[in-house]
Structure formats: structure tokens, C-alpha cells
Scaffold this motif. Sequence first.
Motif, mmCIF file in Angstrom:
data_model
loop_
_atom_site.group_PDB
_atom_site.id
_atom_site.type_symbol
_atom_site.label_atom_id
_atom_site.label_comp_id
_atom_site.label_asym_id
_atom_site.label_seq_id
_atom_site.Cartn_x
_atom_site.Cartn_y
_atom_site.Cartn_z
ATOM 1 N N LYS A 315 -3.953 -9.053 -2.591
ATOM 2 C CA LYS A 315 -3.490 -7.984 -3.495
ATOM 3 C C LYS A 315 -3.721 -6.605 -2.855
ATOM 4 O O LYS A 315 -2.861 -5.728 -2.903
ATOM 5 C CB LYS A 315 -4.224 -8.084 -4.838
ATOM 6 C CG LYS A 315 -3.706 -9.251 -5.672
ATOM 7 C CD LYS A 315 -4.125 -9.146 -7.114
ATOM 8 C CE LYS A 315 -5.561 -9.558 -7.268
ATOM 9 N NZ LYS A 315 -6.082 -9.529 -8.609
ATOM 10 N N GLN A 316 -4.913 -6.458 -2.246
ATOM 11 C CA GLN A 316 -5.211 -5.168 -1.608
ATOM 12 C C GLN A 316 -4.218 -4.872 -0.482
ATOM 13 O O GLN A 316 -3.771 -3.733 -0.315
ATOM 14 C CB GLN A 316 -6.652 -5.164 -1.076
ATOM 15 C CG GLN A 316 -7.671 -5.032 -2.191
ATOM 16 C CD GLN A 316 -9.033 -5.630 -1.845
ATOM 17 O OE1 GLN A 316 -9.228 -6.186 -0.761
ATOM 18 N NE2 GLN A 316 -9.961 -5.533 -2.777
ATOM 19 N N ALA A 317 -3.845 -5.898 0.258
ATOM 20 C CA ALA A 317 -2.873 -5.702 1.348
ATOM 21 C C ALA A 317 -1.534 -5.251 0.770
ATOM 22 O O ALA A 317 -0.853 -4.387 1.339
ATOM 23 C CB ALA A 317 -2.706 -6.999 2.136
ATOM 24 N N LEU A 318 -1.180 -5.846 -0.357
ATOM 25 C CA LEU A 318 0.089 -5.466 -1.003
ATOM 26 C C LEU A 318 0.065 -3.979 -1.397
ATOM 27 O O LEU A 318 0.963 -3.205 -1.041
ATOM 28 C CB LEU A 318 0.303 -6.365 -2.226
ATOM 29 C CG LEU A 318 1.613 -6.274 -3.007
ATOM 30 C CD1 LEU A 318 1.860 -7.584 -3.747
ATOM 31 C CD2 LEU A 318 1.643 -5.142 -4.010
ATOM 32 N N PHE A 319 -1.003 -3.568 -2.090
ATOM 33 C CA PHE A 319 -1.093 -2.166 -2.535
ATOM 34 C C PHE A 319 -1.057 -1.213 -1.334
ATOM 35 O O PHE A 319 -0.363 -0.218 -1.326
ATOM 36 C CB PHE A 319 -2.382 -1.912 -3.329
ATOM 37 C CG PHE A 319 -2.486 -2.735 -4.593
ATOM 38 C CD1 PHE A 319 -1.394 -2.896 -5.431
ATOM 39 C CD2 PHE A 319 -3.676 -3.356 -4.951
ATOM 40 C CE1 PHE A 319 -1.477 -3.661 -6.599
ATOM 41 C CE2 PHE A 319 -3.773 -4.118 -6.107
ATOM 42 C CZ PHE A 319 -2.669 -4.276 -6.932
ATOM 43 N N ARG A 320 -1.840 -1.554 -0.312
ATOM 44 C CA ARG A 320 -1.973 -0.662 0.841
ATOM 45 C C ARG A 320 -0.646 -0.557 1.605
ATOM 46 O O ARG A 320 -0.265 0.511 2.080
ATOM 47 C CB ARG A 320 -3.064 -1.222 1.775
ATOM 48 C CG ARG A 320 -3.455 -0.299 2.896
ATOM 49 C CD ARG A 320 -4.118 0.945 2.389
ATOM 50 N NE ARG A 320 -4.878 1.631 3.411
ATOM 51 C CZ ARG A 320 -5.658 2.666 3.179
ATOM 52 N NH1 ARG A 320 -5.795 3.131 1.937
ATOM 53 N NH2 ARG A 320 -6.321 3.236 4.154
ATOM 54 N N THR A 321 0.047 -1.680 1.713
ATOM 55 C CA THR A 321 1.324 -1.673 2.431
ATOM 56 C C THR A 321 2.291 -0.698 1.763
ATOM 57 O O THR A 321 2.946 0.117 2.423
ATOM 58 C CB THR A 321 1.940 -3.094 2.431
ATOM 59 O OG1 THR A 321 1.039 -3.972 3.102
ATOM 60 C CG2 THR A 321 3.280 -3.126 3.124
ATOM 61 N N VAL A 322 2.361 -0.777 0.434
ATOM 62 C CA VAL A 322 3.288 0.080 -0.300
ATOM 63 C C VAL A 322 2.869 1.545 -0.132
ATOM 64 O O VAL A 322 3.704 2.424 0.109
ATOM 65 C CB VAL A 322 3.332 -0.340 -1.787
ATOM 66 C CG1 VAL A 322 4.235 0.589 -2.591
ATOM 67 C CG2 VAL A 322 3.813 -1.780 -1.901
ATOM 68 N N GLU A 323 1.553 1.768 -0.226
ATOM 69 C CA GLU A 323 1.018 3.123 -0.048
ATOM 70 C C GLU A 323 1.438 3.715 1.309
ATOM 71 O O GLU A 323 1.703 4.895 1.430
ATOM 72 C CB GLU A 323 -0.505 2.983 -0.054
ATOM 73 C CG GLU A 323 -1.285 4.041 -0.802
ATOM 74 C CD GLU A 323 -2.758 3.626 -0.754
ATOM 75 O OE1 GLU A 323 -3.133 2.723 -1.530
ATOM 76 O OE2 GLU A 323 -3.516 4.160 0.096
ATOM 77 N N LYS A 324 1.499 2.847 2.303
ATOM 78 C CA LYS A 324 1.801 3.303 3.674
ATOM 79 C C LYS A 324 3.303 3.273 3.988
ATOM 80 O O LYS A 324 3.697 3.319 5.143
ATOM 81 C CB LYS A 324 1.072 2.402 4.684
ATOM 82 C CG LYS A 324 -0.439 2.502 4.618
ATOM 83 C CD LYS A 324 -0.928 3.517 5.608
ATOM 84 C CE LYS A 324 -2.395 3.821 5.407
ATOM 85 N NZ LYS A 324 -2.864 4.927 6.223
ATOM 86 N N GLY A 325 4.115 3.049 2.974
ATOM 87 C CA GLY A 325 5.565 3.105 3.184
ATOM 88 C C GLY A 325 6.178 1.806 3.673
ATOM 89 O O GLY A 325 7.324 1.786 4.119
ATOM 90 N N GLY A 326 5.425 0.708 3.582
ATOM 91 C CA GLY A 326 5.975 -0.575 4.013
ATOM 92 C C GLY A 326 6.499 -1.383 2.831
ATOM 93 O O GLY A 326 6.487 -0.922 1.691
ATOM 94 N N GLN A 327 6.948 -2.587 3.118
ATOM 95 C CA GLN A 327 7.406 -3.486 2.055
ATOM 96 C C GLN A 327 6.570 -4.765 2.107
ATOM 97 O O GLN A 327 6.131 -5.177 3.182
ATOM 98 C CB GLN A 327 8.874 -3.838 2.272
ATOM 99 C CG GLN A 327 9.777 -2.620 2.152
ATOM 100 C CD GLN A 327 11.246 -2.981 2.269
ATOM 101 O OE1 GLN A 327 11.606 -3.933 2.958
ATOM 102 N NE2 GLN A 327 12.092 -2.203 1.600
ATOM 103 N N PHE A 328 6.398 -5.389 0.939
ATOM 104 C CA PHE A 328 5.551 -6.580 0.890
ATOM 105 C C PHE A 328 6.293 -7.725 0.208
ATOM 106 O O PHE A 328 6.864 -7.562 -0.867
ATOM 107 C CB PHE A 328 4.259 -6.284 0.130
ATOM 108 C CG PHE A 328 3.142 -7.244 0.464
ATOM 109 C CD1 PHE A 328 2.193 -6.935 1.444
ATOM 110 C CD2 PHE A 328 3.042 -8.476 -0.183
ATOM 111 C CE1 PHE A 328 1.175 -7.828 1.769
ATOM 112 C CE2 PHE A 328 2.027 -9.378 0.140
ATOM 113 C CZ PHE A 328 1.082 -9.046 1.113
ATOM 114 N N LEU A 329 6.261 -8.874 0.861
ATOM 115 C CA LEU A 329 6.827 -10.083 0.264
ATOM 116 C C LEU A 329 5.702 -11.096 0.096
ATOM 117 O O LEU A 329 5.091 -11.511 1.084
ATOM 118 C CB LEU A 329 7.905 -10.675 1.179
ATOM 119 C CG LEU A 329 8.454 -12.032 0.749
ATOM 120 C CD1 LEU A 329 9.287 -11.917 -0.519
ATOM 121 C CD2 LEU A 329 9.295 -12.649 1.851
ATOM 122 N N LEU A 330 5.450 -11.463 -1.138
ATOM 123 C CA LEU A 330 4.448 -12.500 -1.370
ATOM 124 C C LEU A 330 5.157 -13.778 -1.797
ATOM 125 O O LEU A 330 5.870 -13.793 -2.795
ATOM 126 C CB LEU A 330 3.461 -12.058 -2.462
ATOM 127 C CG LEU A 330 2.493 -13.142 -2.944
ATOM 128 C CD1 LEU A 330 1.630 -13.664 -1.802
ATOM 129 C CD2 LEU A 330 1.600 -12.622 -4.057
#
Length: 485
Positions: A315-330
Motif C-alpha cells: 500500500k505504501q508503495a502505491l501511495f508513494r508512486t502516485v505522489e512521485k508522478g508514477g502509475q500503480f497497477l496492483l
Amino acid sequence: MFIVHVASEFAPIAKVGGLADVLLGLCRELTWKGHDVEIILPFYDCMDRSKIEDLTQEEQTFTTHWDNQKCTNRVWHGKVEGLTVTFIDPQTQDKFFERGQYYGYPDDPYRFAYFSRSVLEYLQQRNKHPDVLHIHDWQQGLIPVLNKKVFAESGLKIGRILMTIHNIDYQGWCEEGVFNKAGAPIQPEFLQNDSYNMLKAGIIYCNILTTVSPNYSYEVQTPEGGKGLDELLRQYRSKFYGILNGIDYSYWNPSIDRYLPENYCLEGQNIEDIRLTKTRIKNMLQKRMGLTVGNHPLVGAVTRLVPQKGIEQIKQALFRTVEKGGQFLLLGSSPLPEIQIEFEQLQIRFKDNPNVHIELSYNEDLSHLFFAAGDILVVPSLFEPCGLTQLIALKYGTIPIVRKTGGLADTINDVDFSRKEIEERNGYVFENPDENGIYSALDRAMHCYYDDFQKWQDLVDRALKLNFSWTNPANLYLELYSKEI
Ligand code: ADP
């Protein structure tokens, strides 16, 4: 050599996790090396039967002695990915394998004890005498005991029994009745706390014991990693080996992967061509998932959602990725209702976010697309016996971020901090299972992706060149199959 594998999973027809992949990959490699390999599985109603060729029922049934009764079993044979598979189909009122799911029933120990006894009955009644019986996890823990105490005395000849522990978290705790019904003698050593333990019985009676990475074989011999069995494993360490799993490159391979819209590989394409192909696949996936189409770093996880996998860090990776302008697929699914609900809530929260897609199902097709389209895979496991997704990701040029544990530590070397040769530095590694841990690795990876194009490209290039095929591990198993004992 006549080698029989007995298992509760087999890819692609009956897959819950990595065990299924391991069985397919190892058996295929052993067959290629010229050995006679037979796989025995329960005849689950929920298997994907469309992937079994020439499925036929034997005319003759056979009998299992169970709970002082004689139970009839049907036998089926078929070909899966070219391999010979035998299915045992009990005709009992318990309907052991007609439940709609592979695991998760209160009588699981009874289901697999019945299956274990039936495998030995089948071999005996069909006059089959394997050089090696290779069994997997607690589900077959009673086989070595039953063989030694019951079947060997009545004429069944098995050269040796090798047992592999794929995950020591699952031990098959059960009541005495399981051993009684199967006709297996009970010993005080099989007890752990107040429960009988099927894995323990297997560990004590198998001829050779293995687990799925060298590092995990050490970890399980410590009180922190042994889940109560460390002392026993230390006691049997002279027959205990760690062999790293391989990856089946005839299935997991971007140059021939049938799930991809475009294939790619380093032979015939340079790294820049591959980057462009991966980007096109990414754009296609972004469209399909309703994400903003563009060159955002695509980070993801493909996993069973169970505590072992580091739920908080995912979950933390998901939040951080979005914060840094990336996209997350779980892409994940959970057998545990409380975790499933937790992620359903997260799914609702990110429903309209064009940079997050949460898919809560088992989806083979999507997993292949992600491995090809992705830039970064996170595997923040609290413990991980071997882990396959980080190895699959490498083959597809997707860079793993892993926690330093078990097989993850054996296979991924930090690009910035490892002392290994540069060719072997293939990802990002963190130690502490907390927010700072995952952030430190993810931030370094994102920084490299955004700001150091050449370093990132070199890293992808190195990942694509690594070889984690089954050739080497299969040779190590063959050594154990014929080693003097
Ligand atoms: P484990 O055996 O503990 O589940 P591994 O990393 O050894 O973990 O193996 C997981 C395997 O299952 C990989 O092949 C991975 O791609 C696959 N997998 C896990 N979750 C999913 C999912 N939700 N959809 C598709 N494949 C999945």
C-alpha cells in the motif's frame, strides 16, 4: 530414471501460487533431460480441464484403505503442456476434491491425507516402482511415514523420497484422526504444541529434504524463520538442501509470450527497440485499464494478498508512486476475507484516479501484460522462500524492488549498494519492513528512471541478459536424486 512428482498444484491447470509454476518448470526440464516423469494430482473439479489434452479415464479403479474401509478411486490420465499427468478421483461421500476451490476447508488435512495414502495405493496396485518420489509441502507429509511403516513392508519399492518445502508457514496442523484414518502410526515427535503436524512427519521420514533457495534454508533453521520447526531442521540438516527455483522460459518469455500484443527479445533487437516495444505495450495496457496514456513509470505488484507479502508496504508503495508522478497497477487476490475487504476499500478510494488500477482477481493474462509493460515490480515480502515474480520481471526487463529476505536476497542485488559484479546488480533492495524501507528503494528507482536514462537503460539491459532457467536447478535436483544416501 523413473521420477514421480506428487503435488497439490500444477500450472496452468491448477494454480494458486508459485508451487504450480515450479512443478511445471521442473518436470518439463527433467523430461527434456530424458527422464521418465509422471505427475500425480487430485482430480479437482475446479481445474482448467480445457488445458488437459486426451483426458481419459482408466477402465480399472483402485482401492484406498481409509478409516478401516475400502474406498474406490477412479484414475484419469492426460497431457498437460506435453507432460504425463495422472489424476486420482476419489469416489467417497466426502467429495474431497469436488469443492470448487483447491484449499481452505476445515478438513484440508483429511483431504490431502486421503490423497497421500491413495498415491501409494495406486503405485502399489499398478505395480509402479519409481526411483524417486518427489513430494511437495505438508499436503504429502504422510507419504514418507506411510511408505516406511506400511507400504515398503508390503512390497512397494520406491528408490527414495525427496520432499521439498515451498513455504514453512503452512504445516498441516491436524488432529490425531487424520493419521488414524490414513493408517499412519502416530509418534510423539509429530506433535507440536497441541496439534499433530503433517509437515513434521514428512521432514522426519523423507530421505532427502530441500527448500527453494539457499538463503531460506538457513533462515528456517533460525527461531525467527523456522515457525517452530527450526530445531527439527537443524537436527536433520545433513539431509537438508536449498535449491533455488528456476523459471520456465518456454512459458515466461517475452520473445514467444502468447499473451502479449508484440513480442521482444535481445536477439535481433537492441535495447532501444525493446524500450519502444515495452512502451507500446504499456500504452495499450494503460488504455485497457483506464489509466492516463503516457510515459509515466509503471510500478506494480502481482501477488497473493496475504500477510507474508508485506501488505502494508504494498500500500505504501502505491501511495508513494502516485505522489512521485508514477502509475500503480496492483494485481492481487486474497483468500483472507479481511484483507480482501481492505483492498476493496482501497479500490473504491482510487476508482477515479487515472494513475491507479487495482484488480482484485487472479488474472494470468493481465499478469503477463504487466510484466511486459511495467517498469518496476515491488516485492516487499516479510519472508519469501524463493519468489518467482522478481525473476519473471527480470526476464521481461521490469526492475524488481525487493525486501532482503529468503530467495529475494539470493536473486536480487542492489544496483547502488551491492558489492557484486556490475552484471549481477539487477534491482533495488531494502531491509526494514516499514515505510522508510520501501520509500528508500522506491525513491532511488524512480529517481533513476526520471533522471538517469542511461543508468536505467543499462539496468534493464542487464536484467534481460540474466538467466534463471531451470537448467541449473534441475541438475542440482538430479544430483540429489542419485546421491548416495
Ligand atoms: P507464492 O507462491 O507465495 O504465491 P511466488 O512469487 O512464488 O509466490 O509465485 C507467484 C506466482 O503466482 C507467479 O507466477 C505470479 O505471477 C502468480 N500470481 C500471483 N498472484 C496473481 C494474480 N492475482 N494474478 C495472476 N497471477 C498471479
